[in-house]
Write an enzyme that holds these catalytic residues in place. Structure first.
Site, PDB file in Angstrom:
ATOM      1  N   ALA A 149       0.850  -1.201   0.000  1.00  0.00           N
ATOM      2  CA  ALA A 149       0.000   0.000   0.000  1.00  0.00           C
ATOM      3  C   ALA A 149       0.876   1.237   0.000  1.00  0.00           C
ATOM      4  CB  ALA A 149      -0.927   0.005   1.213  1.00  0.00           C
ATOM      5  N   GLU A 179      -2.086 -12.345  -5.025  1.00  0.00           N
ATOM      6  CA  GLU A 179      -3.503 -12.279  -5.338  1.00  0.00           C
ATOM      7  C   GLU A 179      -3.915 -10.817  -5.271  1.00  0.00           C
ATOM      8  OE1 GLU A 179      -2.631 -16.218  -3.624  1.00  0.00           O
ATOM      9  OE2 GLU A 179      -2.549 -14.286  -2.619  1.00  0.00           O
ATOM     10  N   ASN A 201      -9.525  -4.293  -8.717  1.00  0.00           N
ATOM     11  CA  ASN A 201      -8.453  -3.333  -8.435  1.00  0.00           C
ATOM     12  C   ASN A 201      -7.612  -3.089  -9.691  1.00  0.00           C
ATOM     13  OD1 ASN A 201      -6.378  -1.766  -7.414  1.00  0.00           O
ATOM     14  ND2 ASN A 201      -6.122  -3.016  -5.563  1.00  0.00           N
ATOM     15  N   TYR A 204       1.076  -4.281 -11.619  1.00  0.00           N
ATOM     16  CA  TYR A 204       1.718  -5.596 -11.626  1.00  0.00           C
ATOM     17  C   TYR A 204       2.005  -6.082 -13.045  1.00  0.00           C
ATOM     18  CZ  TYR A 204       0.324  -5.671  -6.710  1.00  0.00           C
ATOM     19  OH  TYR A 204       0.146  -5.372  -5.388  1.00  0.00           O
TER      20      TYR A 204
END
Length: 152
Positions: free
Chosen positions: A73, A106, A111, A118
Site C-alpha cells: 500500500a 492475489e 483493483n 503488476y
C-alpha cells in the site's frame, strides 16, 4: 523514485503504516498481524520513506524459491509516483538474494490500478480464486512474475 529510501519496517513505523493500511483496504490488517510478521523468519516487511515520512510499505514471504506478495500500500497522496515500483524492486532484489526465482500474488479482480502496476512489472494473470475475499466475496486474480526477467 528519487530520494526515497526503502528499508526494513520497524515497530516505530507501525503508527504511520496502520494509517496507510486503514485508508487503503476494506478489511485492513491489524497491528497485531504486522507485529507477528516481524517474528517470522520467512516474512519481510519494508517501508519506503522520504524525509522521515512513510510513503508506503510492502509485506512478502520468501518460501523456498518463491516470493508471495502479501500486502502493498502507498499513501493516497503519493500514489502513481513510483513508490510501489520502488517497493516491488526492493522485494524482487531481496527475494533473488534468498534464491527466489518467481513471485506470486492475489489481487482483487476490481483493483484495476494494482493490476496495471503488476502487469507493467511483468506479472501475468494465471488464474482466479473465486470468492477469495471474505469481506466482499470478490474473486482474486492470481498473478505470477519471473524474477529472472527485469520485471517482477
Amino acid at each position: 523514485m528519487d530520494d526515497v529510501m526503502v528499508r526494513d519496517m520497524t515497530e516505530n513505523d507501525l503508527a504511520e503504516v496502520m494509517g496507510i493500511e486503514r485508508s487503503s483496504f476494506v478489511t485492513p490488517w491489524t497491528e497485531k498481524l504486522f507485529r507477528e510478521e516481524f517474528s517470522l523468519p520467512f516474512c519481510h516487511d519494508l517501508v519506503a520513506e522520504k524525509d522521515g515520512t512513510i510513503l508506503g510499505y510492502i509485506s512478502f514471504a520468501v518460501v523456498v524459491d518463491e516470493i508471495h506478495l502479501r500486502n502493498l500500500a502507498v499513501r493516497e497522496d503519493q500514489r502513481r509516483q513510483g513508490v510501489a515500483s520502488s517497493l516491488l524492486s526492493a522485494m524482487a532484489a531481496r527475494g533473488r538474494g534468498q534464491g527466489a526465482l518467481r513471485a506470486t500474488l492475489e489481487v482483487r479482480k476490481s483493483n484495476r490500478a494494482a493490476i496495471n502496476l503488476y502487469t507493467k512489472r511483468g506479472f501475468v494473470i494465471q488464474g482466479i480464486r473465486p470468492f477469495y475475499y471474505t469481506d466482499t466475496r470478490e474473486d482474486a486474480l492470481i498473478l505470477w512474475g519471473d524474477l529472472a526477467d527485469k520485471g517482477a
